[in-house]
Design an enzyme around this catalytic site. Structure first.
Site, PDB file in Angstrom:
ATOM      1  N   THR A 381      23.337 -52.872 -27.398  1.00 57.57           N
ATOM      2  CA  THR A 381      23.338 -54.177 -28.037  1.00 57.57           C
ATOM      3  C   THR A 381      22.502 -54.124 -29.304  1.00 57.57           C
ATOM      4  OG1 THR A 381      22.767 -56.492 -27.670  1.00 57.57           O
ATOM      5  CG2 THR A 381      21.353 -54.885 -26.643  1.00 57.57           C
ATOM      6  N   GLY A 463      19.079 -51.653 -25.500  1.00 56.80           N
ATOM      7  CA  GLY A 463      18.752 -50.550 -24.624  1.00 56.80           C
ATOM      8  C   GLY A 463      18.911 -50.796 -23.148  1.00 56.80           C
ATOM      9  N   GLY A 464      19.738 -51.764 -22.750  1.00 55.83           N
ATOM     10  CA  GLY A 464      20.038 -51.940 -21.339  1.00 55.83           C
ATOM     11  C   GLY A 464      18.801 -52.079 -20.474  1.00 55.83           C
TER      12      GLY A 464
END
Length: 568
Positions: A381, A463-464
């Site tokens: 994202t 970065g999840g």
């Protein structure tokens, strides 16, 4: 050496310098931070397509002077046809209700292509709701800037072309075999070898997106609602259906982003805000609250930033927060009272109370690591921040989930659809089981801090699974260990678990943390893996903007990205 940008006007930070500059231009034109963020969101969707796009979701935190912060949930729900039965008919893994064994081939939703495009894209609805909030709370004498102005730079870059970034080339190469087979992807985002085979565009190559430019121009002319209830919606729905997606026009017609009450945690000198379910915002706030508790209990001093004790405290706080998150966070309607209801917020907020944080902190051993891992969540994202001369501050995040999302690009609009629906489970009666109208679990979670001394800071990262960890690192370095914004973002980082498709769930350290720090963490029981890179993409692309009560602004971006910080 990179330094924090400082001035006395407005400031923008983004993982691509063209997005930061687009926001700065809006501030110079008299727009506020909300309008600047819409311009940045549109631009980053064009110039960083591997990380986000208008076919994805978004979340906002907005602080206007004299008002409490508000949040906007721009996450789209699963289509009305997106049921376990729909995927069973396609040959994908619906499990037996009693045994849990798969009844058909495959055990999960397809990761790419039309069948992975099963949730409404909410991000445009988020822009719409943010601009409505801006109009509701602005001086009546101030005319809002027209959409054509806000989308101008994005349209220009889509028409004229942008230079492909190093990360876009690398991720295109990494996923070439899968993405090149998805409808419309090769025509929009790949080149051809001399033999006619698809190949990744090289860094610096010019990427033009004329169909996306036309779509943005259409939105500027017809209004953002056209994405859901207009001519654009009708064309997209027809193409989604033809490709095999379960999304239909009725799903788009029924979507509206929601203005919601953010979660907050009270720290010793500030209140920090984040998004409620279906995001993991609770985890970020829990880590910060637990770190304050551990600092007080164990005397972690200001001088200990980036020491083994600092890292161990944050890593162990992360484990406690993730255990709570994974037992609770799901689609809002599955929480009592729903997302916007008082009891739904309270269900999450109770874990941020002083009593709850004290109890969780008491379970953390500062001399030994808790056994790990659990199953982490992926996701890529972008995060961006903006603040203006009047004091409005925005923390914003936008995503298509995996790199390039579903990989499916709609032919007439150039919109690449997200694959956020992969967060659902095809097995029945689980926390995140797929059902029509449900919202998927989101790793996305922007943060905003209001300090008691009047400072306001927007901060976040991509970065999840790493998002809460990086946000906690950045905040504690600034607020607890006296580092500047840029130093806090640039300093070496870590990641507990996997992200960006990694399979290992070890504690990953950038190579600059090798040596005594790594060895001390190993002695505490952490399974340490030292990454090759000194500045690794694996650790996310962080950013921050800060506004001081005297009008000074600061901005910083991550050297791990193609980012920029722009001041007026």
């Amino acid at each position: 050496m990179m330094h924090t940008r400082r001035g006395f006007g407005g400031a923008c930070a983004a993982p691509h310098h063209l997005a930061a500059e687009a926001g700065r231009d809006i501030l110079r034109d008299g727009g506020n931070a909300i309008e600047a963020m819409v311009a940045m969101a549109a631009t980053i969707a064009v110039v960083y397509p591997h990380m986000n796009g208008i076919g994805g979701d978004g979340f906002w935190l907005i602080k206007r002077p004299g008002l409490a912060p508000i949040a906007i949930d721009a996450c789209g729900p699963a289509a009305a046809l997106a049921s376990r039965e729909f995927y069973a008919a396609q040959g994908y893994g619906v499990a037996d209700d009693e045994t849990g064994a798969p009844l058909v081939n495959g055990d999960s939703i397809p990761t790419r292509g039309p069948l992975s495009a099963l949730t409404v894209a909410g991000t445009i609805g988020g822009w719409q709701e943010a601009l409505a909030f801006s109009a509701d709370t602005s001086d009546a004498e101030r005319a809002p800037l027209p959409l054509a102005t806000l989308l101008r730079q994005a349209i220009r870059h889509a028409n004229d072309g942008v230079a492909v970034s190093a990360s876009q080339q690398a991720l295109s190469e990494k996923h070439l075999a899968v993405l090149s087979r998805q409808p419309g992807f090769a025509q929009r985002y790949l080149g051809q070898s001399e033999s006619g085979e698809p190949m990744a565009l090289e860094e610096g190559a010019r990427l033009r997106q004329p169909a996306l430019a036309m779509t943005l121009a259409r939105l500027a002319d017809a209004g953002l609602d056209d994405f859901y209830r207009g001519e654009l919606a009708a064309h997209m729905a027809q193409e989604l259906q033809s490709a095999g997606s379960p999304l239909r026009l009725e799903d788009l017609n029924g979507y509206r982003a929601q203005r919601v009450t953010p979660l907050k945690v009270r720290l010793r000198d500030s209140e920090v805000y984040n998004l409620p379910a279906p995001t993991q915002g609770l985890a970020t706030l829990m880590i910060l609250g637990l770190y304050d508790e551990l600092s007080a209990r164990h005397g972690i001093s200001e001088a200990e930033g980036n020491t083994p004790r600092h890292l161990h405290a944050l890593i162990e706080a992360t484990k406690r927060a993730f255990l709570v998150r994974d037992s609770l966070i799901t689609s809002p309607e599955c929480l009592e009272g729903g997302l916007s209801g008082e009891s739904g917020i309270a269900t999450q907020q109770v874990h941020l109370s002083q009593d709850a944080l004290t109890q969780q902190a008491a379970m953390i051993d500062m001399q030994a690591a808790l056994e790990w891992p659990h199953e982490p969540a992926e996701g890529d994202t972008i995060w961006m921040g903006a603040t203006d001369s009047e004091g409005t501050t925005v923390s914003f995040i936008q995503s298509v989930y995996w790199e390039f999302g579903s990989g499916m690009v709609l032919p007439s609009s150039g919109v690449m659809w997200q694959n956020r629906g992969l967060a659902f489970d095809l097995a029945p009666a689980r926390l995140r089981s797929l059902a029509p109208g449900r919202k998927p679990f989101h790793t996305l979670n922007p943060s905003l801090a209001c300090f008691d001394d009047g400072r306001v800071m927007a901060f976040g990262t991509m970065g999840g699974e790493g998002q809460p960890q990086t946000q906690a690192a950045v905040f504690t370095r600034i607020a607890r260990h006296g580092m500047s914004l840029q130093a806090a973002i640039s300093a070496p980082r870590w990641l507990l678990g996997r992200t960006w498709g990694d399979v290992s769930t070890s504690l990953k350290l950038e190579s600059r943390l090798e040596g005594d720090v790594a060895e001390a963490l190993r002695e505490l029981g952490h399974e340490v893996e030292v990454l090759e890179d000194a500045y690794s993409d694996t650790l996310g692309h962080a950013g921050a903007v800060m506004r001081h009560p005297d009008g000074q602004v600061e901005a910083a971006h991550d050297p791990r990205s193609d980012g920029g910080a722009a001041l007026t």
